[in-house]
Design an enzyme around this catalytic site. Structure first.
Site, PDB file in Angstrom:
ATOM      1  N   HIS A 191       0.841  -1.210   0.000  1.00  0.00           N
ATOM      2  CA  HIS A 191       0.000   0.000   0.000  1.00  0.00           C
ATOM      3  C   HIS A 191       0.877   1.263   0.000  1.00  0.00           C
ATOM      4  CE1 HIS A 191      -3.370  -2.624   0.610  1.00  0.00           C
ATOM      5  NE2 HIS A 191      -2.989  -2.961   1.813  1.00  0.00           N
ATOM      6  N   ASP A 236      -4.934  -8.405  -2.912  1.00  0.00           N
ATOM      7  CA  ASP A 236      -5.217  -8.148  -1.502  1.00  0.00           C
ATOM      8  C   ASP A 236      -6.495  -8.828  -0.988  1.00  0.00           C
ATOM      9  OD1 ASP A 236      -5.020  -7.187   1.040  1.00  0.00           O
ATOM     10  OD2 ASP A 236      -5.205  -5.071   0.562  1.00  0.00           O
TER      11      ASP A 236
HETATM   12 ZN    ZN Z   1      -3.213  -6.962   2.827  1.00  0.00          ZN
END
Ligand code: ZN
Length: 462
Positions: free
Chosen positions: A278, A329
């Site tokens: 991220h 994810d």
């Molecule tokens: Zn993650």
């Protein structure tokens, strides 16, 4: 296997490491590309497989979360009193989901997600595996039970696996005790070292498995614990979630006086082995330093949009030479072209510009694809990747007869796939030379889907 397993595939277009080529024959033996010939005539018995692209690694996944897709889009319990739904209310729902689901269900859900990754253009997965314990929080009789299930799911689908056992010990900064919702993740350092060893033993039976480590986040790991991670990783990669949420930035500032990425760069030996998942909320000095260190930023555009995380400054970072790859994810939706489109559109919306990830030599789709391919391989600990001699024969083929590709050539093929949105154009996928996706469907889809349905019936309660 004997080398008489050599076979070849012919493509009208192929994206080779130095660019597009026409009329390309790829020969493969023992799962590896042994010859690449361009400008060849198609033999009488050869099929034109269309447009060849190298398989791309998905650098971040929590496969079990695939089963929650579509179940967290209503108002959560936290918002009943008027608060907003956000990442934290989603996480509370995810933790409740973990009250159910044993090894059989975890394996079935994981195999389904891995199968969809292959159908979506990902030929390797870095599984950020943090589900270790039984539902009551105690280790299984075999503490590596769920690791074995992840490896079995990789075997059943044929996807290449980079296994990242996760170290998770605390609820938040400063070594706070873990919460009840985190009981299935928790390990101490000794148990963790054993789990990494078990991961190495279990993946050794895969043709090209890689094992790294993943300290979950600066919330879940103390500085002392983090310091053990590089040695435990051996030659493998090190992944960590960082700066996904503004609250995480605020909490880290309150704890240390530093922002999370700033703290990590100051205290950990961040280098090309590291992947920062991220890194959404970064300042310019932070992203410039990530780029300078040669680490990879693991962007997960669809999940970051779904969870309302924010937007990483990918255009400026890439222009400065920063490396990134793509992760799926939460696996709310799985597909390479969809992820690349979301990444570009998030940048366009925030910068109010067009073609922001393109560069002087490459179109948007081509620059996105090349970077995701290179960054994914680096973050997954893979040295050889791409349509080149010596690399695994991991190949995607777009159906070039589709109307979406009419009159298209070179980079426009990728742009039409990614932005024209014809997902079904990805027709064939080979893993180590074996075709695992035919006409858009995984060869074991019927079995894997039936098992997934049974698992859903026991983990999702009305
Ligand atoms: Zn993650």
């Amino acid at each position: 296997m004997p080398s008489d397993t050599a076979h070849s595939l012919w493509f009208d277009h192929a994206l080779l490491p130095d660019g597009w080529a026409r009329r390309v024959r790829l020969t493969m033996a023992d799962g590896v590309i042994s010859a690449v010939e361009a400008g060849t005539e198609r033999g009488a018995h050869e099929t034109d497989h269309g447009v060849a692209l190298p398989g791309v690694a998905d650098l971040h996944s929590h496969a079990f979360q695939r089963a929650m897709a579509g179940l967290t889009e209503g108002r959560g319990p936290a918002s009943a009193g008027g608060e907003r739904d956000d990442f934290w209310s989603w996480r509370a729902l995810m933790y409740r989901f973990l009250d159910r689901g044993g090894p059989e269900e975890i394996e079935a859900i994981t195999a389904y997600a891995f199968m969809e990754m292959l159908e979506g253009g990902f030929t390797r997965i870095a599984e950020f595996h943090y589900l270790h314990n039984d539902i009551d929080g105690r280790p299984y009789a075999d503490p590596a039970e769920l690791t074995a299930r992840i490896v079995a799911a990789a075997e059943a689908t044929g996807i290449a696996l980079t296994l990242l056992p996760v170290f998770y010990a605390h609820a938040t900064f400063g070594g706070a005790a873990p919460s009840q919702g985190q009981r299935r993740f928790i390990t101490d350092l000794d148990q963790f070292a054993q789990r990494v060893e078990a991961g190495r033993r279990l993946t050794a039976r895969l043709p090209d498995g890689v094992v790294g480590v993943a300290p979950h986040s600066l919330r879940a790991v103390t500085p002392d614990e983090l310091a053990h991670m590089p040695a435990l990783a051996g030659n493998g990669p090190i992944h960590i979630h960082v700066a996904e949420q503004t609250k995480e930035v605020e909490d880290c500032l309150a704890w240390s006086g530093r922002r999370p990425v700033e703290w990590l760069l100051d205290h950990a030996p961040v280098d090309p082995r590291w992947c920062l998942i991220h890194a959404t909320h970064v300042t310019e000095p932070e992203w410039r330093e990530i780029a300078r260190r040669g680490a990879v930023v693991g962007l997960c555009p669809i999940t970051e949009a779904n969870l309302g995380d924010g937007v990483f400054p990918a255009a400026a970072y890439a222009e400065a030479g920063g490396r990134f790859g793509i992760g799926t994810d939460s696996n709310v939706q799985i597909g390479l072209s969809e992820e690349l489109r979301m990444l570009e559109y998030s940048q366009r919306l925030s910068l109010r510009g067009r073609a922001v990830m393109a560069d002087a030599a490459r179109s948007t789709g081509r620059a996105l694809f090349d970077r995701a391919h290179a960054g994914g391989a680096q973050a997954c600990g893979v040295a050889a990747s791409g349509l080149a001699v010596g690399a695994p024969a991991d190949v995607l083929a777009l159906d070039h007869g589709r109307i979406a590709f009419a009159g298209r050539d070179g980079d426009a093929l990728l742009d039409s796939w990614i932005f024209g949105g014809d997902r079904s154009a990805l027709r064939s996928v080979w893993r180590r030379g074996r075709q695992v996706v035919i006409d858009g469907r995984h060869i074991a889809r019927d079995t894997i889907e039936a098992r997934f349905r049974r698992a859903l019936a026991s983990v999702v309660q009305a």
